[in-house]
Write a protein that holds these residues in place. Structure first.
Motif, PDB file in Angstrom:
ATOM      1  N   ASP A 122      96.676  26.889  61.407  1.00 34.05           N
ATOM      2  CA  ASP A 122      97.844  27.435  60.716  1.00 34.05           C
ATOM      3  C   ASP A 122      98.809  26.414  60.395  1.00 34.05           C
ATOM      4  OD1 ASP A 122      96.620  29.945  60.996  1.00 34.05           O
ATOM      5  OD2 ASP A 122      97.918  30.373  62.580  1.00 34.05           O
ATOM      6  N   GLY A 123      99.031  25.266  61.267  1.00 34.63           N
ATOM      7  CA  GLY A 123      99.875  24.328  61.177  1.00 34.63           C
ATOM      8  C   GLY A 123      99.359  23.371  59.874  1.00 34.63           C
ATOM      9  N   SER A 124      98.136  23.047  59.874  1.00 33.89           N
ATOM     10  CA  SER A 124      97.785  22.260  58.670  1.00 33.89           C
ATOM     11  C   SER A 124      97.486  23.012  57.475  1.00 33.89           C
ATOM     12  CB  SER A 124      96.086  21.789  58.933  1.00 33.89           C
ATOM     13  OG  SER A 124      95.495  22.827  59.218  1.00 33.89           O
ATOM     14  N   ASN A 125      97.669  24.191  57.543  1.00 37.37           N
ATOM     15  CA  ASN A 125      97.673  25.066  56.188  1.00 37.37           C
ATOM     16  C   ASN A 125      98.892  24.966  55.730  1.00 37.37           C
ATOM     17  OD1 ASN A 125      94.888  26.190  55.334  1.00 37.37           O
ATOM     18  ND2 ASN A 125      94.946  26.932  57.222  1.00 37.37           N
ATOM     19  N   LEU A 126      99.967  25.122  56.516  1.00 38.78           N
ATOM     20  CA  LEU A 126     101.456  25.033  56.333  1.00 38.78           C
ATOM     21  C   LEU A 126     101.621  23.846  55.789  1.00 38.78           C
ATOM     22  CD1 LEU A 126     104.111  26.103  56.370  1.00 38.78           C
ATOM     23  CD2 LEU A 126     104.536  25.637  58.682  1.00 38.78           C
ATOM     24  N   MET A 127     101.300  22.727  56.459  1.00 43.40           N
ATOM     25  CA  MET A 127     101.643  21.198  56.047  1.00 43.40           C
ATOM     26  C   MET A 127     100.978  21.144  54.444  1.00 43.40           C
ATOM     27  SD  MET A 127      99.990  17.904  57.259  1.00 43.40           S
ATOM     28  CE  MET A 127      98.529  18.133  56.480  1.00 43.40           C
ATOM     29  N   MET A 128      99.871  21.728  54.222  1.00 39.94           N
ATOM     30  CA  MET A 128      99.210  21.311  52.892  1.00 39.94           C
ATOM     31  C   MET A 128     100.088  22.238  52.012  1.00 39.94           C
ATOM     32  SD  MET A 128      96.957  19.197  52.915  1.00 39.94           S
ATOM     33  CE  MET A 128      96.199  19.594  51.358  1.00 39.94           C
ATOM     34  N   GLY A 129     100.508  23.311  52.288  1.00 43.11           N
ATOM     35  CA  GLY A 129     101.308  24.254  51.440  1.00 43.11           C
ATOM     36  C   GLY A 129     102.509  23.601  50.934  1.00 43.11           C
ATOM     37  N   VAL A 130     103.362  22.902  52.153  1.00 44.42           N
ATOM     38  CA  VAL A 130     104.653  22.220  51.595  1.00 44.42           C
ATOM     39  C   VAL A 130     104.503  21.149  50.646  1.00 44.42           C
ATOM     40  CG1 VAL A 130     106.282  20.912  52.609  1.00 44.42           C
ATOM     41  CG2 VAL A 130     105.724  22.831  53.889  1.00 44.42           C
ATOM     42  N   VAL A 131     103.303  20.453  51.029  1.00 41.84           N
ATOM     43  CA  VAL A 131     103.147  19.273  50.245  1.00 41.84           C
ATOM     44  C   VAL A 131     102.516  19.470  48.632  1.00 41.84           C
ATOM     45  CG1 VAL A 131     101.375  17.243  49.624  1.00 41.84           C
ATOM     46  CG2 VAL A 131     102.043  17.865  51.829  1.00 41.84           C
ATOM     47  N   ALA A 132     101.786  20.577  48.756  1.00 43.60           N
ATOM     48  CA  ALA A 132     101.574  21.360  47.485  1.00 43.60           C
ATOM     49  C   ALA A 132     102.990  21.833  46.583  1.00 43.60           C
ATOM     50  CB  ALA A 132     100.594  22.651  47.481  1.00 43.60           C
ATOM     51  N   ILE A 133     103.687  22.460  47.219  1.00 38.39           N
ATOM     52  CA  ILE A 133     104.829  22.838  46.625  1.00 38.39           C
ATOM     53  C   ILE A 133     105.759  21.486  46.073  1.00 38.39           C
ATOM     54  CG2 ILE A 133     107.409  23.717  46.826  1.00 38.39           C
ATOM     55  CD1 ILE A 133     105.793  25.426  49.244  1.00 38.39           C
ATOM     56  N   ILE A 134     105.811  20.471  46.526  1.00 39.32           N
ATOM     57  CA  ILE A 134     106.540  19.367  46.371  1.00 39.32           C
ATOM     58  C   ILE A 134     105.636  18.648  45.136  1.00 39.32           C
ATOM     59  CG2 ILE A 134     107.228  16.806  47.129  1.00 39.32           C
ATOM     60  CD1 ILE A 134     107.779  18.114  49.731  1.00 39.32           C
ATOM     61  N   VAL A 135     104.513  18.825  45.087  1.00 39.15           N
ATOM     62  CA  VAL A 135     103.586  18.114  44.268  1.00 39.15           C
ATOM     63  C   VAL A 135     103.584  19.083  42.766  1.00 39.15           C
ATOM     64  CG1 VAL A 135     101.288  17.310  43.515  1.00 39.15           C
ATOM     65  CG2 VAL A 135     102.317  16.579  45.716  1.00 39.15           C
ATOM     66  N   LEU A 136     103.129  20.048  43.058  1.00 32.50           N
ATOM     67  CA  LEU A 136     102.891  21.099  41.833  1.00 32.50           C
ATOM     68  C   LEU A 136     104.136  21.304  40.921  1.00 32.50           C
ATOM     69  CD1 LEU A 136     100.501  23.630  43.324  1.00 32.50           C
ATOM     70  CD2 LEU A 136      99.975  21.895  41.762  1.00 32.50           C
ATOM     71  N   PHE A 137     105.623  21.534  41.527  1.00 30.66           N
ATOM     72  CA  PHE A 137     106.772  21.766  40.697  1.00 30.66           C
ATOM     73  C   PHE A 137     106.820  20.747  39.848  1.00 30.66           C
ATOM     74  CE2 PHE A 137     107.972  25.013  43.784  1.00 30.66           C
ATOM     75  CZ  PHE A 137     108.599  26.074  42.980  1.00 30.66           C
ATOM     76  N   PRO A 138     106.936  19.524  39.992  1.00 28.94           N
ATOM     77  CA  PRO A 138     107.186  18.481  38.784  1.00 28.94           C
ATOM     78  C   PRO A 138     105.957  18.628  37.799  1.00 28.94           C
ATOM     79  CG  PRO A 138     107.347  17.615  41.155  1.00 28.94           C
ATOM     80  CD  PRO A 138     106.835  18.905  41.412  1.00 28.94           C
ATOM     81  N   ARG A 139     104.784  19.022  38.150  1.00 26.62           N
ATOM     82  CA  ARG A 139     103.749  19.132  37.154  1.00 26.62           C
ATOM     83  C   ARG A 139     103.866  20.265  36.342  1.00 26.62           C
ATOM     84  NH1 ARG A 139     102.774  15.081  40.024  1.00 26.62           N
ATOM     85  NH2 ARG A 139     100.618  14.372  40.649  1.00 26.62           N
ATOM     86  N   MET A 140     104.402  21.211  36.599  1.00 28.75           N
ATOM     87  CA  MET A 140     104.510  22.592  36.007  1.00 28.75           C
ATOM     88  C   MET A 140     105.879  22.379  35.145  1.00 28.75           C
ATOM     89  SD  MET A 140     102.262  24.339  36.654  1.00 28.75           S
ATOM     90  CE  MET A 140     101.161  22.965  37.159  1.00 28.75           C
ATOM     91  N   VAL A 141     107.000  21.711  35.758  1.00 26.08           N
ATOM     92  CA  VAL A 141     108.161  21.359  34.874  1.00 26.08           C
ATOM     93  C   VAL A 141     107.820  20.374  33.662  1.00 26.08           C
ATOM     94  CG1 VAL A 141     110.434  20.187  34.712  1.00 26.08           C
ATOM     95  CG2 VAL A 141     109.737  21.960  36.699  1.00 26.08           C
ATOM     96  N   LYS A 142     106.837  19.574  33.848  1.00 20.76           N
ATOM     97  CA  LYS A 142     106.352  18.632  32.535  1.00 20.76           C
ATOM     98  C   LYS A 142     105.875  19.466  31.613  1.00 20.76           C
ATOM     99  CE  LYS A 142     105.584  14.362  34.978  1.00 20.76           C
ATOM    100  NZ  LYS A 142     104.654  13.434  35.431  1.00 20.76           N
ATOM    101  N   ILE A 143     105.034  20.567  31.786  1.00 21.58           N
ATOM    102  CA  ILE A 143     104.451  21.500  30.832  1.00 21.58           C
ATOM    103  C   ILE A 143     105.602  22.146  30.067  1.00 21.58           C
ATOM    104  CG2 ILE A 143     103.086  23.393  30.385  1.00 21.58           C
ATOM    105  CD1 ILE A 143     101.680  22.656  32.768  1.00 21.58           C
ATOM    106  N   ILE A 144     106.559  22.798  30.780  1.00 19.95           N
ATOM    107  CA  ILE A 144     107.731  23.294  30.211  1.00 19.95           C
ATOM    108  C   ILE A 144     108.268  22.584  29.161  1.00 19.95           C
ATOM    109  CG2 ILE A 144     110.001  24.513  30.592  1.00 19.95           C
ATOM    110  CD1 ILE A 144     108.881  25.512  33.151  1.00 19.95           C
ATOM    111  N   VAL A 145     108.696  21.304  29.730  1.00 22.84           N
ATOM    112  CA  VAL A 145     109.460  20.195  28.925  1.00 22.84           C
ATOM    113  C   VAL A 145     108.745  19.916  27.567  1.00 22.84           C
ATOM    114  CG1 VAL A 145     110.169  17.776  28.829  1.00 22.84           C
ATOM    115  CG2 VAL A 145     110.791  19.160  30.801  1.00 22.84           C
ATOM    116  N   GLU A 146     107.231  19.718  27.885  1.00 20.21           N
ATOM    117  CA  GLU A 146     106.468  19.562  26.697  1.00 20.21           C
ATOM    118  C   GLU A 146     106.518  20.393  25.519  1.00 20.21           C
ATOM    119  OE1 GLU A 146     101.625  19.208  25.379  1.00 20.21           O
ATOM    120  OE2 GLU A 146     102.337  19.053  27.637  1.00 20.21           O
ATOM    121  N   GLY A 147     106.932  21.785  25.953  1.00 18.87           N
ATOM    122  CA  GLY A 147     107.064  22.773  25.065  1.00 18.87           C
ATOM    123  C   GLY A 147     108.573  22.777  24.402  1.00 18.87           C
TER     124      GLY A 147
END
Length: 441
Positions: free
Chosen positions: A243-268
């Motif tokens: 459970d801890g490793s899944n939580l850790m990966m989730g936290v990292v995913a949040i930090i990595v994915l948000f900037p990627r999604m915002v770049k798509i919005i900015v492109e539009g």
């Protein structure tokens, strides 16, 4: 109201693109280009919603485990922003708020009192909540609607004031953030920034991500920071390795994915921004109108996600040790990044300043949410939105604009006049400051 309800039922991922397509066509972008821009922004918001769902799926269970493990003895339950918004929209004021704020916004644009067109309609719920509380206090729908419209105006002025910083930080012109909660934190963070600049240690602080990486190498990388924050939360929750490793990966995913999604919005948004510049230069002598968007757009900044995650355990500690606090942070705790997103922008991505401001802001949030608990519980009971026994609130209610306006509005018509008299000079002050910002640049 039937038409309004229909458009709301489309959801932000459809409604916002439709509005942006219409705006793009009006600005002369061309039908196909406008459709592409609007759809691209919609795709970005779908991505953001998927990233936000990670917060619910990954962080919320950990928060619940931490709560149960440490058995905090607090009596008012935080039911979260989603339920709180539902309560606000279910009131009499909530039924009237969308057309009222939209018309107000158009009038203020025409007379030049604001530069922001707030299309973040789903967050009008903040204005509805303030009005609903004033309605409870005074029994007057006129005073209640007046209070709501005052808050909507303050949010527009706050968006104008920070528009240049938002645009520079996110890298896209022609936007601003009038979202009901984010806008309310701007005065606090602006005052704190001025105070920090008088303290040598903070004034000279260069603690942003690039400086951190230069000093401690890979330990300053957002992914490594996410790993460490995930491990800390897993230990607090008492998770096993799986459970801890899944939580850790989730936290990292949040930090990595948000900037990627915002770049798509900015492109539009970039093509719409360029069309807006040409349109207003041609027809309005260079006058600029900002498209007011949800504060979720700012979550693409790594500092916001890092500090937001750090504030989860800090907020729990504050809730326990603050004298007079009654709120058990629960529903909104995993989403603390939303509460500090404007600090990142105002403090120019400085980690130290953002952490300090985030802590001070969460203290205010807990106390204001505690103060609103009896009123919110009454509204929630009337709407049937919650079956929780005892008093409820939401960290979402910890809005300083709500608190100020409700306390002045409770006086009655005199209070409404006072609020109007406060708003007018603030409007002229912001107009002058915004003009200076764009003149200097």
């Amino acid at each position: 109201m039937g038409i309004i309800d229909y458009f709301l039922s489309l959801g932000s991922t459809v409604f916002v693109p439709v509005v942006l397509i219409i705006i793009g066509i009006i600005l002369g972008q061309g039908i196909l280009r406008a459709i592409r821009s609007g759809i691209m922004v919609g795709v970005g918001f779908i991505g953001l919603n998927l990233a936000i769902s990670l917060i619910s799926d990954i962080l919320e269970p950990a928060v619940n485990e931490i709560m149960q493990r440490f058995n905090f003895n607090l009596t008012v339950i935080d039911i979260g922003s989603g339920a709180a918004a539902g309560v606000a929209f279910s009131t009499v004021v909530g039924a009237l708020i969308i057309p009222a704020v939209f018309l107000l916004n158009l009038v203020l644009l025409v007379i030049g009192f604001t530069r922001t067109m707030n299309i973040d309609i789903f967050n009008y719920s903040h204005y509805a909540f303030t009005g609903a509380v004033v309605h409870l206090m005074t029994g007057s729908i006129v005073i209640a609607m007046g209070a709501s419209l005052i808050q909507a105006t303050w949010s527009l002025l706050s968006a104008d004031y920070t528009a240049k910083k938002v645009q520079n930080t996110l890298g896209v012109d022609g936007i601003s953030i009038p979202q009901g909660y984010a806008a309310s934190t701007v005065p606090l963070f602006t005052i704190l920034e001025k105070i920090y600049n008088r303290i040598p240690f903070l004034r000279n602080s260069k603690l942003d991500l690039s400086y951190l990486q230069g000093k401690i190498g890979m330990f300053g990388d957002p992914i490594i920071i996410g790993v460490m924050l995930g491990i800390i939360l897993a230990l607090l929750a008492g998770y096993n390795f799986t459970d801890g490793s899944n939580l850790m990966m989730g936290v990292v995913a949040i930090i990595v994915l948000f900037p990627r999604m915002v770049k798509i919005i900015v492109e539009g948004l970039l093509p719409i921004s360029e069309s807006a510049k040409g349109f207003f230069n041609k027809y309005f002598k260079g006058k600029e109108v900002f498209i007011g968007l949800d504060s979720a757009l700012t979550l693409g900044l790594p500092i916001t996600q890092i500090v937001g995650t750090m504030l989860i355990p800090i907020t729990l500690i504050l809730a326990v040790i603050l004298p007079g606090n009654k709120v058990l942070p629960l529903g909104d705790l995993a989403f603390v990044a939303f509460f500090t997103c404007m600090a990142t922008i105002i403090h120019n991505n400085n980690i130290l300043k953002t952490i300090i401001s985030g802590i001070l802001n969460m203290i205010i949030v807990l106390y204001v949410a505690s103060w609103f608990a009896p009123y919110f519980s009454s509204l929630a009971e009337g709407s049937g939105a919650t079956e929780i026994q005892g008093q409820t609130t939401a960290l979402w209610n910890g809005n300083i604009f709500d608190f100020i306006i409700a306390n002045i509005g409770r006086i009655g018509y005199v209070g409404l006049i006072i609020l109007i008299l406060i708003t007018i000079p603030i409007g002229f002050f912001v107009k002058k400051k915004v003009a200076q910002q764009y003149t200097n640049n």
